[in-house]
Write an enzyme that holds these catalytic residues in place. Structure first.
Site, PDB file in Angstrom:
ATOM      1  N   LYS A  31     -12.689   0.893 -10.559  1.00  0.00           N
ATOM      2  CA  LYS A  31     -11.504   1.149  -9.678  1.00  0.00           C
ATOM      3  C   LYS A  31     -11.721   2.281  -8.818  1.00  0.00           C
ATOM      4  O   LYS A  31     -11.625   2.645  -7.616  1.00  0.00           O
ATOM      5  CB  LYS A  31     -10.348   1.148 -10.119  1.00  0.00           C
ATOM      6  CG  LYS A  31      -9.188   0.660  -9.362  1.00  0.00           C
ATOM      7  CD  LYS A  31      -7.734   0.201 -10.137  1.00  0.00           C
ATOM      8  CE  LYS A  31      -6.784   0.039  -9.344  1.00  0.00           C
ATOM      9  NZ  LYS A  31      -5.449   1.089  -9.773  1.00  0.00           N
ATOM     10  N   SER A  32     -11.910   3.622  -9.404  1.00  0.00           N
ATOM     11  CA  SER A  32     -12.003   4.827  -8.798  1.00  0.00           C
ATOM     12  C   SER A  32     -13.274   4.998  -8.035  1.00  0.00           C
ATOM     13  O   SER A  32     -12.992   5.484  -6.730  1.00  0.00           O
ATOM     14  CB  SER A  32     -12.266   5.915 -10.012  1.00  0.00           C
ATOM     15  OG  SER A  32     -11.159   5.907 -10.945  1.00  0.00           O
TER      16      SER A  32
ATOM     17  N   ARG B 178     -13.163   5.363  -3.766  1.00  0.00           N
ATOM     18  CA  ARG B 178     -13.940   6.392  -3.074  1.00  0.00           C
ATOM     19  C   ARG B 178     -14.908   5.974  -2.272  1.00  0.00           C
ATOM     20  O   ARG B 178     -15.226   6.561  -1.044  1.00  0.00           O
ATOM     21  CB  ARG B 178     -14.359   7.283  -4.331  1.00  0.00           C
ATOM     22  CG  ARG B 178     -13.403   8.244  -4.860  1.00  0.00           C
ATOM     23  CD  ARG B 178     -13.781   8.641  -6.405  1.00  0.00           C
ATOM     24  NE  ARG B 178     -12.803   9.843  -6.887  1.00  0.00           N
ATOM     25  CZ  ARG B 178     -11.704   9.367  -7.420  1.00  0.00           C
ATOM     26  NH1 ARG B 178     -11.659   8.087  -7.790  1.00  0.00           N
ATOM     27  NH2 ARG B 178     -11.059  10.427  -8.005  1.00  0.00           N
TER      28      ARG B 178
ATOM     29  N   GLY C 294      -1.702   4.851  -7.125  1.00  0.00           N
ATOM     30  CA  GLY C 294      -1.590   6.269  -6.766  1.00  0.00           C
ATOM     31  C   GLY C 294      -2.895   7.084  -6.488  1.00  0.00           C
ATOM     32  O   GLY C 294      -2.736   7.983  -5.818  1.00  0.00           O
TER      33      GLY C 294
ATOM     34  N   GLN D 228      -6.977  13.073  -9.571  1.00  0.00           N
ATOM     35  CA  GLN D 228      -6.266  12.821  -8.068  1.00  0.00           C
ATOM     36  C   GLN D 228      -6.022  14.022  -7.506  1.00  0.00           C
ATOM     37  O   GLN D 228      -6.242  14.090  -6.199  1.00  0.00           O
ATOM     38  CB  GLN D 228      -5.275  11.808  -8.495  1.00  0.00           C
ATOM     39  CG  GLN D 228      -5.510  10.685  -9.158  1.00  0.00           C
ATOM     40  CD  GLN D 228      -4.177   9.811  -9.284  1.00  0.00           C
ATOM     41  OE1 GLN D 228      -3.260  10.140  -9.237  1.00  0.00           O
ATOM     42  NE2 GLN D 228      -4.528   8.476  -9.679  1.00  0.00           N
TER      43      GLN D 228
ATOM     44  N   ASP E 128      -6.338   6.179 -18.855  1.00  0.00           N
ATOM     45  CA  ASP E 128      -5.702   4.835 -18.346  1.00  0.00           C
ATOM     46  C   ASP E 128      -6.000   3.890 -19.654  1.00  0.00           C
ATOM     47  O   ASP E 128      -5.481   2.797 -19.492  1.00  0.00           O
ATOM     48  CB  ASP E 128      -6.716   4.386 -17.278  1.00  0.00           C
ATOM     49  CG  ASP E 128      -6.399   4.995 -16.107  1.00  0.00           C
ATOM     50  OD1 ASP E 128      -5.300   5.750 -16.028  1.00  0.00           O
ATOM     51  OD2 ASP E 128      -7.171   5.326 -15.335  1.00  0.00           O
TER      52      ASP E 128
ATOM     53  N   LYS F 255       2.575   7.239 -14.947  1.00  0.00           N
ATOM     54  CA  LYS F 255       1.591   6.396 -14.502  1.00  0.00           C
ATOM     55  C   LYS F 255       2.285   4.944 -13.787  1.00  0.00           C
ATOM     56  O   LYS F 255       3.401   5.162 -13.101  1.00  0.00           O
ATOM     57  CB  LYS F 255       0.556   5.809 -15.600  1.00  0.00           C
ATOM     58  CG  LYS F 255      -0.138   6.905 -15.922  1.00  0.00           C
ATOM     59  CD  LYS F 255      -1.152   7.483 -15.000  1.00  0.00           C
ATOM     60  CE  LYS F 255      -1.966   8.476 -15.396  1.00  0.00           C
ATOM     61  NZ  LYS F 255      -2.777   9.053 -14.263  1.00  0.00           N
TER      62      LYS F 255
ATOM     63  N   ARG G 277       4.372   4.712 -19.700  1.00  0.00           N
ATOM     64  CA  ARG G 277       3.546   4.013 -20.393  1.00  0.00           C
ATOM     65  C   ARG G 277       3.670   4.347 -22.009  1.00  0.00           C
ATOM     66  O   ARG G 277       3.441   3.546 -22.753  1.00  0.00           O
ATOM     67  CB  ARG G 277       1.968   4.096 -20.111  1.00  0.00           C
ATOM     68  CG  ARG G 277       1.565   3.441 -19.031  1.00  0.00           C
ATOM     69  CD  ARG G 277       0.135   3.417 -18.642  1.00  0.00           C
ATOM     70  NE  ARG G 277      -0.089   2.465 -17.461  1.00  0.00           N
ATOM     71  CZ  ARG G 277      -1.087   2.657 -16.827  1.00  0.00           C
ATOM     72  NH1 ARG G 277      -2.196   3.589 -16.898  1.00  0.00           N
ATOM     73  NH2 ARG G 277      -1.379   1.683 -15.802  1.00  0.00           N
TER      74      ARG G 277
ATOM     75  N   ARG H 295      -1.896  -2.577 -16.699  1.00  0.00           N
ATOM     76  CA  ARG H 295      -2.595  -2.169 -18.166  1.00  0.00           C
ATOM     77  C   ARG H 295      -1.790  -2.440 -19.208  1.00  0.00           C
ATOM     78  O   ARG H 295      -2.193  -2.955 -20.404  1.00  0.00           O
ATOM     79  CB  ARG H 295      -3.173  -0.720 -18.078  1.00  0.00           C
ATOM     80  CG  ARG H 295      -3.839  -0.444 -16.986  1.00  0.00           C
ATOM     81  CD  ARG H 295      -4.739   0.800 -17.238  1.00  0.00           C
ATOM     82  NE  ARG H 295      -5.459   1.127 -16.064  1.00  0.00           N
ATOM     83  CZ  ARG H 295      -6.526   0.615 -15.366  1.00  0.00           C
ATOM     84  NH1 ARG H 295      -7.206  -0.193 -16.013  1.00  0.00           N
ATOM     85  NH2 ARG H 295      -7.185   0.921 -14.109  1.00  0.00           N
TER      86      ARG H 295
HETATM   87  C1  S3P Z   1      -7.899   8.193 -11.218  1.00  0.00           C
HETATM   88  C2  S3P Z   1      -7.539   9.406 -12.084  1.00  0.00           C
HETATM   89  C3  S3P Z   1      -6.346   9.023 -13.253  1.00  0.00           C
HETATM   90  C4  S3P Z   1      -6.134   7.658 -13.449  1.00  0.00           C
HETATM   91  C5  S3P Z   1      -6.147   6.908 -12.457  1.00  0.00           C
HETATM   92  C6  S3P Z   1      -7.423   7.050 -11.493  1.00  0.00           C
HETATM   93  C7  S3P Z   1      -8.847   8.564 -10.083  1.00  0.00           C
HETATM   94  O1  S3P Z   1      -5.074   9.663 -12.589  1.00  0.00           O
HETATM   95  O2  S3P Z   1      -5.249   7.580 -14.104  1.00  0.00           O
HETATM   96  O3  S3P Z   1      -6.086   5.545 -12.695  1.00  0.00           O
HETATM   97  O4  S3P Z   1      -9.594   7.515  -9.732  1.00  0.00           O
HETATM   98  O5  S3P Z   1      -9.068   9.794  -9.740  1.00  0.00           O
HETATM   99  P1  S3P Z   1      -4.834  11.474 -12.738  1.00  0.00           P
HETATM  100  O6  S3P Z   1      -5.948  12.272 -12.300  1.00  0.00           O
HETATM  101  O7  S3P Z   1      -3.681  11.555 -12.031  1.00  0.00           O
HETATM  102  O8  S3P Z   1      -4.749  11.633 -14.066  1.00  0.00           O
END
Ligand code: S3P
Length: 441
Positions: A26-27, A31, A99, A177, A326, A353, A357, A398
């Site tokens: 997903k990350s 991107r 987020g 993030q 996560d 989150k 959680r 999740r």
């Molecule tokens: C993510 C960073 C994480 C993670 C999120 C994805 C990212 O959050 O929990 O699901 O893709 O940069 P944080 O950086 O706020 O911990």
């Protein structure tokens, strides 16, 4: 997200067998759309996660004039418009449940010469955004939020010849993030933008920026100081997105706790900033082996084989928290099925989150007969026999999947409410999970 209540029901006594490739990371999928859109040239993405969140990101860039084709067969073609080629959206940009998308996009949009507004679903609308608006304001960004720094975010953009200013930001929390939002704004800033992170966080932004030909410097202890110069350009490239270790984690725990399991998860991203779940499960006694290790497009991948094992409770090392951030909902399920007590501390981030959680998992485990006590920054779980029970996922993908896995060891059926958001990160979860032996419908 659907308004009707999607309910999952588990059947006990399954075991996980065979092999499985879980959906794309997903990350990296988010991107790839962001950087591909701002690149010069055409970017091809394979292994893209076709979950609702990443499609929302794709639609946001389409609304800013980027031509993005497909996502059939998990392939996406992005016709990049260049660093200054986005056009003003005519409507609010809806980031759904994500987020990550909202925070990274805010960084990018702060440097555009137009105004934009980011909105999200019910869960996202309650999440704190001041962690990014604060450093972005130091760079000169003008962003209005709701009270308490909540979305919608109204991003003014820059006017005329003015520009964002590069800053150094000492991050108060270990958050990829926050790091990424500042660095992405830094692409549009004058001079150098740098961050120091208090703990290692996922480095997909840095790796992918380099893949698009952008210079990112990493120095300091454990590479905790990251910097770039504004004003450069991104050059299109091809991206192969590996399977998401966060989705694979459900099956790592499932195969560990269900007797007689032997499961291989294929082509999983094992970036060292993401492998905390493997380290934690191994500390608990899990039987996990990696094979076929290789590097694909700047990211390490491997096949992961898991055979069932008797897990034991542990004190989870705090240094592993950001590296498994996560994966805790399903790690808590592993703890419930281990012997003895598991203690997590230093994880207050879990409270902000997609749901709280810590509390939601404690409540759900209690409803299934397990003694789990929420603490301000973690949880204490005493292992025991999971019983039949009814739990509420609070719309958190999740949590829904974690309790689906718990069903493998429960004495009866677990009914899990509010599961529609599983589609945000794991389309076809029920189908893929059933194919390897998970009793969930
Ligand atoms: C993510 C960073 C994480 C993670 C999120 C994805 C990212 O959050 O929990 O699901 O893709 O940069 P944080 O950086 O706020 O911990």
């Amino acid at each position: 997200m659907s308004n009707s209540n999607t309910v999952f029901k588990t059947t006990p006594n399954g075991k996980l067998k065979g092999s499985l490739r879980v959906p794309g990371d997903k990350s990296m999928s988010h991107r790839s759309i962001m950087l591909g859109s701002l690149a010069t040239g055409t970017t091809q993405v394979t292994g893209f996660l076709t979950g609702e969140d990443c499609i929302a990101t794709m639609n946001a860039f389409r609304a800013m004039g980027v031509n993005i084709e497909g996502h059939e067969n998990k392939q996406v073609t992005i016709h990049g418009v260049g660093m200054n080629g986005l056009s003003a959206p005519t409507e609010d940009l809806d980031m759904g449940n994500s987020g990550t998308a909202m925070r990274l996009m805010t960084g990018l949009l702060a440097g555009q010469n137009f105004e934009s507004t980011l909105i999200g679903d019910k869960s996202l609308s309650t999440r704190p955004m001041n962690r990014i608006t604060k450093p972005l304001a130091m760079m000169g960004a003008k962003i209005d939020t709701e009270e308490g720094g909540r979305p919608p975010l109204k991003i003014k953009g820059i006017q005329g010849e003015s520009k964002l200013k590069g800053i150094h930001y000492d991050m108060p929390i270990a958050s990829a993030q926050v790091k990424s939002a500042v660095l992405l704004a830094g692409l549009y800033a004058e001079g150098e933008t740098s961050v120091t992170e208090p703990g290692i966080t996922r480095d997909h932004s840095e790796r992918m920026l380099r893949g698009f030909g952008y210079d990112v410097t990493t120095t300091g202890e454990n590479g905790s100081h990251i910097s770039l110069q504004g004003g450069g350009k991104l050059t299109a490239c091809n991206i192969d997105v590996p399977a998401d270790i966060s989705s694979a984690a459900f099956f790592m725990v499932g195969a560990s706790i269900a007797e007689g399991s032997d499961l291989t998860l294929e082509h999983v991203g094992i970036n060292p900033t993401r492998t905390g779940v493997i380290d934690i499960l191994k500390l608990m006694g899990a039987d996990i082996t990696l094979s076929n290790e290789k590097e694909v497009g700047g990211e390490p991948v491997a096949d992961i084989r898991i055979r069932s094992a008797q897990l034991k409770g542990i004190n989870i090392p705090e240094a592993l928290v950001p590296l498994a951030i996560d994966e805790f909902p399903v790690i808590f399920v592993a703890a419930a099925c281990a012997t003895g007590k598991t203690v997590l501390t230093g994880a207050e981030e879990l409270r902000v989150k997609e749901s709280d959680r810590i509390q939601v998992m404690a409540d759900g485990l209690n409803a299934c007969g397990i003694d789990a006590q929420a603490t301000p920054d973690g949880i204490i779980i005493q292992s025991g026999q999971l019983t039949a029970g009814e739990v509420d996922s609070h719309g958190d993908h999740r949590i829904a999947m974690a309790f689906s896995i718990a069903g493998l060891r429960a004495k009866g059926e677990i009914i899990i409410n509010d599961c529609a958001n599983v589609d945000t990160s794991f389309p076809d979860f029920i189908k893929l999970a059933s194919a390897v032996g998970l009793g969930v419908s």
